[in-house]
Every structure is written in structure tokens, then in C-alpha cells.
Write an enzyme that holds these catalytic residues in place. Structure first.
Site, PDB file in Angstrom:
ATOM      1  N   ASP A  30       0.846  -1.190   0.000  1.00 34.52           N
ATOM      2  CA  ASP A  30       0.000   0.000   0.000  1.00 34.52           C
ATOM      3  C   ASP A  30       0.885   1.245   0.000  1.00 34.52           C
ATOM      4  O   ASP A  30       1.895   1.313   0.692  1.00 34.52           O
ATOM      5  CB  ASP A  30      -0.924  -0.014   1.226  1.00 34.52           C
ATOM      6  CG  ASP A  30      -2.082   0.964   1.090  1.00 34.52           C
ATOM      7  OD1 ASP A  30      -3.227   0.490   0.976  1.00 34.52           O
ATOM      8  OD2 ASP A  30      -1.848   2.191   1.095  1.00 34.52           O
ATOM      9  N   GLY A  94     -15.766   2.379   3.816  1.00 35.32           N
ATOM     10  CA  GLY A  94     -14.484   3.086   3.712  1.00 35.32           C
ATOM     11  C   GLY A  94     -13.715   2.765   2.449  1.00 35.32           C
ATOM     12  O   GLY A  94     -12.514   3.043   2.360  1.00 35.32           O
ATOM     13  N   GLN A  95     -14.401   2.191   1.448  1.00 37.17           N
ATOM     14  CA  GLN A  95     -13.707   1.855   0.200  1.00 37.17           C
ATOM     15  C   GLN A  95     -13.411   3.127  -0.590  1.00 37.17           C
ATOM     16  O   GLN A  95     -14.285   3.979  -0.759  1.00 37.17           O
ATOM     17  CB  GLN A  95     -14.577   0.912  -0.645  1.00 37.17           C
ATOM     18  CG  GLN A  95     -13.863   0.378  -1.892  1.00 37.17           C
ATOM     19  CD  GLN A  95     -14.698  -0.668  -2.635  1.00 37.17           C
ATOM     20  OE1 GLN A  95     -15.879  -0.877  -2.333  1.00 37.17           O
ATOM     21  NE2 GLN A  95     -14.087  -1.307  -3.618  1.00 37.17           N
ATOM     22  N   HIS A 101     -10.340  -5.541  -3.381  1.00 38.69           N
ATOM     23  CA  HIS A 101      -9.015  -5.797  -2.814  1.00 38.69           C
ATOM     24  C   HIS A 101      -9.143  -6.228  -1.366  1.00 38.69           C
ATOM     25  O   HIS A 101     -10.082  -5.842  -0.673  1.00 38.69           O
ATOM     26  CB  HIS A 101      -8.095  -4.574  -2.923  1.00 38.69           C
ATOM     27  CG  HIS A 101      -8.689  -3.301  -2.415  1.00 38.69           C
ATOM     28  ND1 HIS A 101      -9.602  -2.565  -3.130  1.00 38.69           N
ATOM     29  CD2 HIS A 101      -8.508  -2.638  -1.249  1.00 38.69           C
ATOM     30  CE1 HIS A 101      -9.950  -1.489  -2.440  1.00 38.69           C
ATOM     31  NE2 HIS A 101      -9.311  -1.511  -1.291  1.00 38.69           N
ATOM     32  N   HIS A 103      -6.945  -6.030   2.121  1.00 41.69           N
ATOM     33  CA  HIS A 103      -5.778  -5.476   2.809  1.00 41.69           C
ATOM     34  C   HIS A 103      -5.196  -6.547   3.724  1.00 41.69           C
ATOM     35  O   HIS A 103      -5.939  -7.168   4.494  1.00 41.69           O
ATOM     36  CB  HIS A 103      -6.170  -4.308   3.718  1.00 41.69           C
ATOM     37  CG  HIS A 103      -6.723  -3.101   3.031  1.00 41.69           C
ATOM     38  ND1 HIS A 103      -6.004  -1.935   2.887  1.00 41.69           N
ATOM     39  CD2 HIS A 103      -7.936  -2.855   2.477  1.00 41.69           C
ATOM     40  CE1 HIS A 103      -6.757  -1.019   2.279  1.00 41.69           C
ATOM     41  NE2 HIS A 103      -7.942  -1.550   2.013  1.00 41.69           N
TER      42      HIS A 103
END
Ligand code: AMP
Length: 115
Positions: A30, A94-95, A101, A103
Site C-alpha cells: 500500500d 471506507g472503500q 481488494h 488489505h
């Protein structure tokens, strides 16, 4: 999808710190890490979020993503202390990037509940 950031990372058009890739899945660090280890695992195929991974193909894809995330966490040395897998979905989830994806967050104790 041409205007999708993660599709462009998957195709190599935009550089990323890639830690794993195969025919189905790409994983990269990230850009704004929230833990000592913060890796994103994405399918090469464009799907907006986990809610869109429907039917047998979708189930297989989510299974591949989770299995890849677990294998990458092992490679990162996170098995002993543990780690967190998160897939933010939609605005309230919170995308911020609308390509599915997972995390991988590890290397420090995680708090609960999340913000
Ligand atoms: P989410 O907010 O759950 O959609 O996660 C999207 C993640 O993508 C965030 O943690 C961002 O920091 C990360 N991100 C955005 N742009 C990049 C990039 N170019 N390379 C790596 N990670 C990125």
C-alpha cells in the site's frame, strides 16, 4: 477497465511495489501504509467489490484472493503474531478504490472495533 487504478497496476501500466503475482492475483504494498506490513491483494479481473463476486466464478475468485492473502502473510513472516485481512466495501465501508481488494495488515497489534 481503462480508468481503474488497480487495473493499471495489475497490467504494469502504473508501477507498484509488487510482492506477488500470478495468473489470477496481484499483490503490492500500500502506498500509504497503516501498519509495518500493509499489502493489497487484488484480482486481475475487474470487480468493484466483494458484493459483486457472485456465483461460482465469484466464489472461486474470493477463495483465491483469501488463499493468496494467507500465503503472502506467511511469506511476510506474520503467522506467529497474526495479522488482519480487511475488504472495505462501499462508501460506509471506507472503500476508496473501487476494484476489489483485500488489505493484509500486520507487524503491530490491531485494535477493535475499527474506526
Ligand atoms: P480502500 O480505501 O479500502 O479502497 O483501499 C485503497 C487503498 O489503496 C488505500 O489504502 C490506499 O492507500 C491504496 N492506494 C491508493 N493508490 C495506490 C497506489 N498507487 N499504490 C498502492 N496503493 C495505493
Amino acid at each position: 477497465m481503462a480508468d481503474c487504478l488497480f487495473c493499471q497496476i495489475a497490467s504494469g501500466a502504473i508501477p507498484a511495489d509488487i510482492v506477488h503475482q500470478d495468473d489470477d492475483v496481484v499483490a503490492f504494498r500500500d502506498i500509504d501504509p497503516q501498519a509495518p506490513h500493509h499489502v493489497l491483494v487484488i484480482p486481475r479481473r475487474h470487480i468493484e467489490a466483494v458484493r459483486d463476486a457472485t456465483g461460482p466464478e465469484g466464489e472461486q475468485l474470493v477463495g483465491r484472493l483469501m488463499a493468496a492473502a494467507a500465503a503472502i502473510a506467511t511469506d511476510l513472516g506474520l503467522d506467529e503474531r497474526g495479522y488482519r485481512l480487511v475488504s472495505n466495501t462501499g462508501v460506509d465501508g471506507g472503500q476508496s478504490v473501487f476494484h476489489l481488494h483485500v488489505h493484509i495488515l500486520g507487524g503491530r497489534p490491531m485494535k477493535w472495533p475499527p474506526g
